[in-house]
Design a protein around this motif. Structure first.
Motif, short mmCIF file in Angstrom:
data_model
loop_
_atom_site.label_atom_id
_atom_site.label_comp_id
_atom_site.label_asym_id
_atom_site.label_seq_id
_atom_site.Cartn_x
_atom_site.Cartn_y
_atom_site.Cartn_z
N THR A 1 0.80 -1.23 0.00
CA THR A 1 0.00 0.00 0.00
C THR A 1 0.84 1.28 0.00
N ASP A 2 2.03 1.23 0.58
CA ASP A 2 2.86 2.44 0.68
C ASP A 2 4.00 2.33 -0.34
N THR A 3 3.73 2.78 -1.54
CA THR A 3 4.71 2.66 -2.63
C THR A 3 5.96 3.48 -2.36
N ALA A 4 5.80 4.68 -1.84
CA ALA A 4 6.95 5.56 -1.61
C ALA A 4 7.90 4.96 -0.56
N ALA A 5 7.33 4.44 0.54
CA ALA A 5 8.17 3.83 1.57
C ALA A 5 8.87 2.59 1.05
N GLY A 6 8.18 1.81 0.22
CA GLY A 6 8.79 0.62 -0.36
C GLY A 6 9.94 0.95 -1.29
N ARG B 1 25.96 -7.27 -7.67
CA ARG B 1 24.87 -6.54 -8.32
C ARG B 1 23.54 -7.08 -7.81
N VAL B 2 22.65 -6.21 -7.39
CA VAL B 2 21.32 -6.61 -6.92
C VAL B 2 20.44 -6.87 -8.13
N VAL B 3 19.91 -8.07 -8.20
CA VAL B 3 19.06 -8.46 -9.34
C VAL B 3 17.60 -8.20 -9.04
N ARG B 4 17.15 -8.58 -7.86
CA ARG B 4 15.73 -8.42 -7.52
C ARG B 4 15.58 -8.32 -6.02
N VAL B 5 14.59 -7.53 -5.60
CA VAL B 5 14.30 -7.37 -4.17
C VAL B 5 12.80 -7.54 -3.98
N GLY B 6 12.44 -8.40 -3.03
CA GLY B 6 11.04 -8.59 -2.69
C GLY B 6 10.81 -8.18 -1.25
N ILE B 7 9.81 -7.32 -1.04
CA ILE B 7 9.49 -6.88 0.32
C ILE B 7 8.50 -7.86 0.92
N ASP C 1 10.14 -1.09 10.67
CA ASP C 1 10.87 -2.34 10.43
C ASP C 1 10.46 -2.92 9.08
N ALA C 2 11.36 -3.76 8.56
CA ALA C 2 11.07 -4.38 7.26
C ALA C 2 11.81 -5.70 7.14
N GLN C 3 11.23 -6.59 6.35
CA GLN C 3 11.86 -7.86 6.00
C GLN C 3 11.85 -7.98 4.48
N LEU C 4 12.99 -8.41 3.94
CA LEU C 4 13.14 -8.47 2.49
C LEU C 4 13.79 -9.78 2.07
N LEU C 5 13.58 -10.11 0.81
CA LEU C 5 14.27 -11.23 0.16
C LEU C 5 15.00 -10.65 -1.04
N VAL C 6 16.34 -10.81 -1.03
CA VAL C 6 17.18 -10.14 -2.04
C VAL C 6 17.94 -11.20 -2.85
N PHE C 7 17.93 -11.03 -4.17
CA PHE C 7 18.67 -11.90 -5.09
C PHE C 7 19.86 -11.11 -5.66
N VAL D 1 16.91 -10.48 4.54
CA VAL D 1 17.42 -9.25 5.14
C VAL D 1 16.36 -8.66 6.06
N THR D 2 16.83 -8.23 7.23
CA THR D 2 15.98 -7.48 8.16
C THR D 2 16.56 -6.08 8.28
N ALA D 3 15.70 -5.07 8.19
CA ALA D 3 16.17 -3.69 8.23
C ALA D 3 15.34 -2.86 9.21
#
Length: 244
Positions: A120-125, A187-193, A200-206, A227-229
């Motif tokens: 829902t929060d595109t800017a924060a993402g 090089r970061v290929v893809r990031v999934g929130i 707080d945030a949790q991500l999956l990074v390729f 990743v936890t941020a």
């Protein structure tokens, strides 16, 4: 002795048993001949269709035994109806319970979705993906003569457990990087929130990582990180890293 008409001697009549009285047939006095149930009826009129004792021929006169009494049939129907009623009641109860569980699950999901702003929060993402992607690119890229730049980037973008893990890793790699003339580019290929809240945030990074050793061809390998941020002073800092 002679007869008056023919003049021939009269023959003595053979001896016979006594004849039954008129109106009574031969046999036991007062009883019909043969099957006593089929020849005379109870009213004595001899027509065989009266109300006397006789074999039950059924309601339609076909000679087949009549069906079971009507009083017995409803009990059979009740015996068949009872299990159907029980099954129906159980099915209704199960459907009602399922509806309640679905409603509760929807409420729980609704509460979780309200807190999770990943969709829902595109800017924060966008800000989260930019900060985390930039940090991973810097801390996992190094050259034989420039490991200090990597260490500085790690101090700015890593915190808590992630900072401790990275320092231990670089202590092992620093000598090897210098001896083998090892260069690593990430090089970061893809990031999934996975989850995003206000702080707080949790991500999956390729990642794609290209390594080069002096005198050898480059090789490319893929990596996947959980990743936890945490948001700190308007910037996202990585607090935990784990390979998947």
């Amino acid at each position: 002795m002679t007869t008056a008409e023919t003049g021939t001697p009269a023959l003595d009549a053979p001896a016979t048993r006594d004849q039954p009285p008129a109106g009574q047939e031969e046999g036991r006095p007062g009883d019909p001949v043969g099957d006593p149930r089929g020849e005379r009826d109870g009213d004595g009129d001899g027509d065989g269709d009266g109300d006397g004792v006789g074999e039950d021929t059924g309601a339609d006169g076909s000679g087949e035994p009549s069906a079971a009494p009507a009083a017995d049939r409803p009990r059979g129907r009740w015996r068949r109806a009872v299990p159907v009623t029980v099954v129906t009641a159980v099915a209704v109860l199960l459907l009602a319970a399922g509806g309640v569980l679905l409603q509760l699950g929807g409420q729980l999901r609704g509460s979780a979705d309200t807190a999770n702003r990943a969709l829902t929060d595109t800017a924060a993402g966008t800000r989260l993906v930019g900060d985390v992607g930039s940090a991973l690119t810097k801390v996992f890229s190094y050259a034989p003569n420039d490991t200090d730049a990597t260490t500085t980037a790690a101090q700015d973008s890593l915190d808590a457990k992630a900072a401790t893990q990275y320092r231990a890793l670089m202590d092992q790699l620093r000598r090897r990087v210098a001896e083998e003339k090892l260069t690593l580019t990430t090089r970061v290929v893809r990031v999934g929130i996975v989850r995003l809240t206000a702080g707080d945030a949790q991500l999956l990074v390729f990642l794609d990582q290209t390594s080069r050793r002096e005198g050898r061809p480059a090789s490319v390998v893929g990596a996947q990180l959980s990743v936890t941020a945490r948001l700190d002073g308007g910037h996202w800092r990585i607090t935990d890293l784990s390979a998947r």
